[in-house]
Design a protein around this motif. Sequence first.
Motif, PDB file in Angstrom:
ATOM      1  N   GLU A 107      32.301  37.785  38.862  1.00  0.00           N
ATOM      2  CA  GLU A 107      32.499  39.192  38.511  1.00  0.00           C
ATOM      3  C   GLU A 107      31.216  39.984  38.737  1.00  0.00           C
ATOM      4  OE1 GLU A 107      32.975  41.350  34.293  1.00  0.00           O
ATOM      5  OE2 GLU A 107      34.584  39.932  34.760  1.00  0.00           O
ATOM      6  N   SER A 108      30.081  39.426  38.368  1.00  0.00           N
ATOM      7  CA  SER A 108      28.795  40.082  38.570  1.00  0.00           C
ATOM      8  C   SER A 108      28.547  40.328  40.059  1.00  0.00           C
ATOM      9  CB  SER A 108      27.683  39.223  37.977  1.00  0.00           C
ATOM     10  OG  SER A 108      26.430  39.735  38.299  1.00  0.00           O
ATOM     11  N   LYS A 109      28.850  39.336  40.901  1.00  0.00           N
ATOM     12  CA  LYS A 109      28.667  39.484  42.349  1.00  0.00           C
ATOM     13  C   LYS A 109      29.587  40.565  42.897  1.00  0.00           C
ATOM     14  CE  LYS A 109      27.243  38.399  46.507  1.00  0.00           C
ATOM     15  NZ  LYS A 109      25.890  38.690  46.967  1.00  0.00           N
ATOM     16  N   ILE A 110      30.847  40.561  42.465  1.00  0.00           N
ATOM     17  CA  ILE A 110      31.790  41.581  42.928  1.00  0.00           C
ATOM     18  C   ILE A 110      31.316  42.968  42.510  1.00  0.00           C
ATOM     19  CG2 ILE A 110      34.147  42.481  42.629  1.00  0.00           C
ATOM     20  CD1 ILE A 110      35.089  39.527  42.526  1.00  0.00           C
ATOM     21  N   ASN A 111      30.863  43.114  41.268  1.00  0.00           N
ATOM     22  CA  ASN A 111      30.360  44.407  40.803  1.00  0.00           C
ATOM     23  C   ASN A 111      29.148  44.858  41.611  1.00  0.00           C
ATOM     24  OD1 ASN A 111      32.287  44.985  38.834  1.00  0.00           O
ATOM     25  ND2 ASN A 111      31.202  43.805  37.281  1.00  0.00           N
ATOM     26  N   ALA A 112      28.272  43.938  41.970  1.00  0.00           N
ATOM     27  CA  ALA A 112      27.106  44.271  42.797  1.00  0.00           C
ATOM     28  C   ALA A 112      27.545  44.746  44.180  1.00  0.00           C
ATOM     29  CB  ALA A 112      26.168  43.073  42.913  1.00  0.00           C
ATOM     30  N   LEU A 114      30.454  46.123  44.950  1.00  0.00           N
ATOM     31  CA  LEU A 114      31.075  47.442  44.783  1.00  0.00           C
ATOM     32  C   LEU A 114      30.005  48.520  44.643  1.00  0.00           C
ATOM     33  CD1 LEU A 114      34.011  46.533  42.357  1.00  0.00           C
ATOM     34  CD2 LEU A 114      34.162  47.005  44.814  1.00  0.00           C
ATOM     35  N   ALA A 115      28.933  48.218  43.922  1.00  0.00           N
ATOM     36  CA  ALA A 115      27.835  49.174  43.739  1.00  0.00           C
ATOM     37  C   ALA A 115      27.126  49.465  45.062  1.00  0.00           C
ATOM     38  CB  ALA A 115      26.840  48.651  42.706  1.00  0.00           C
ATOM     39  N   GLU A 116      27.172  48.508  46.005  1.00  0.00           N
ATOM     40  CA  GLU A 116      26.561  48.689  47.325  1.00  0.00           C
ATOM     41  C   GLU A 116      27.496  49.395  48.302  1.00  0.00           C
ATOM     42  OE1 GLU A 116      25.256  44.852  48.710  1.00  0.00           O
ATOM     43  OE2 GLU A 116      24.070  44.511  46.909  1.00  0.00           O
ATOM     44  N   ASP A 119      34.209  47.652  49.436  1.00  0.00           N
ATOM     45  CA  ASP A 119      35.520  47.614  48.782  1.00  0.00           C
ATOM     46  C   ASP A 119      36.066  46.205  48.908  1.00  0.00           C
ATOM     47  OD1 ASP A 119      35.663  50.356  48.133  1.00  0.00           O
ATOM     48  OD2 ASP A 119      36.357  50.841  50.159  1.00  0.00           O
ATOM     49  N   TYR A 144      36.459  36.017  49.213  1.00  0.00           N
ATOM     50  CA  TYR A 144      36.521  37.425  48.834  1.00  0.00           C
ATOM     51  C   TYR A 144      36.095  38.214  50.074  1.00  0.00           C
ATOM     52  CZ  TYR A 144      36.377  35.246  44.256  1.00  0.00           C
ATOM     53  OH  TYR A 144      36.642  34.452  43.169  1.00  0.00           O
TER      54      TYR A 144
END
Length: 152
Positions: A107-112, A114-116, A119, A144
């Motif tokens: 989840e942390s990697k996905i959020n990072a 998305l922040a970059e 999609d 992913y």
Amino acid sequence: MKNIILILVLTLLSFESYAQQQYEVKVITSVESIVPNGLGRSRLISANEQRDYQDFTSTQTDDDNTRNKSKRKDIRVKDFEETKLLNFYNIGGIRFQNIAANDAVIESKINAMLAEGWDLAFVTSAVESDAGDKDGQGIFITRYIFRRPVQN
């Protein structure tokens, strides 16, 4: 009537620009061990190098056999990001805390991502599990696939 024509023209132009949108793609892969007793290795992998599939592709037909001269070692990527994950099993069996911990890291990697500006476009997974008493091997793999518009 003029408003309807204007809306129609603007809609068509927006579809045309959407169809021409180009994307770059990034694949992140999680490999989670399902080897009993915690003996396997689990990781989240992300390549930092790019490869062109055409460099490793050959064409084979009845009339022509075009071999690609590249070697398997040329495909190998040595510059990649590797994030440790926990194995699904330990000596006591399936470890739900490990699954929750892996979820938090992923989840942390996905959020990072998305922040970059990436999609999350697709997620696909597969499993190779224990095939019987003498196998004792297995992995759960998830890819992913992210995309973001190419900056011109």
